[in-house]
Design an enzyme around this catalytic site. Sequence first.
Site: not given
Ligand code: ATP
Ligand code: MG
Length: 138
Positions: A9, A49, A57, A85, A91, A102, A112, A115, A126
């Site tokens: 990212k 997304y 968010f 993962r 996250t 992370r 973070n 992804h 994806e």
């Molecule tokens: P990713 O999809 O990036 O691998 P993830 O699967 O751990 O991460 P998701 O729930 O898919 O998390 O959320 C996608 C992205 O949105 C997160 O990686 C983070 O950057 C952002 N995000 C998720 N939850 C929050 C939150 N509560 N506040 C701010 N940003 C968030």
């Molecule tokens: Mg995700």
Amino acid sequence: MERTLSIIKPDAVSRHITGKVNAMIEDAGLKIVAQKLIRLTQAQAEEFYEEHKEKAFFGGLVEYMTSAPIVVQVLEGENAVAEYRKIMGATNPAVAEEGTIRKTFALSITQNSVHGSDSPESARREISFFFSQIEIVS
Ligand code: ATP
Ligand code: MG
């Protein structure tokens, strides 16, 4: 063998730690079979997304993901989706396990650093979002 989509990212690319993230990926036994540097447009980030579009968010996430270049990559290995993962960590970096990407590099829950696809089905969607067949080494 399984494939997963990884994104390094903006926070990580901007801090010039792409190589350090790649070293952690490779040390974990995952193989980088495709990789490129791109800058997402707003429309592209919103589409990528789209599962999060109702979340509070979402706007901030799209703004962040379009703020600077990212590195998109395809990783290959046994159970690549779950394995990646595991090495990414939670996250929220505040609760990520020691030794994860992370925990080591992320700045916040939004910034973070990486992804990774959350299922083999997501991985297929994806990977084809970013890569054509000819760009992936087999
Ligand atoms: P990713 O999809 O990036 O691998 P993830 O699967 O751990 O991460 P998701 O729930 O898919 O998390 O959320 C996608 C992205 O949105 C997160 O990686 C983070 O950057 C952002 N995000 C998720 N939850 C929050 C939150 N509560 N506040 C701010 N940003 C968030
Ligand atoms: Mg995700």
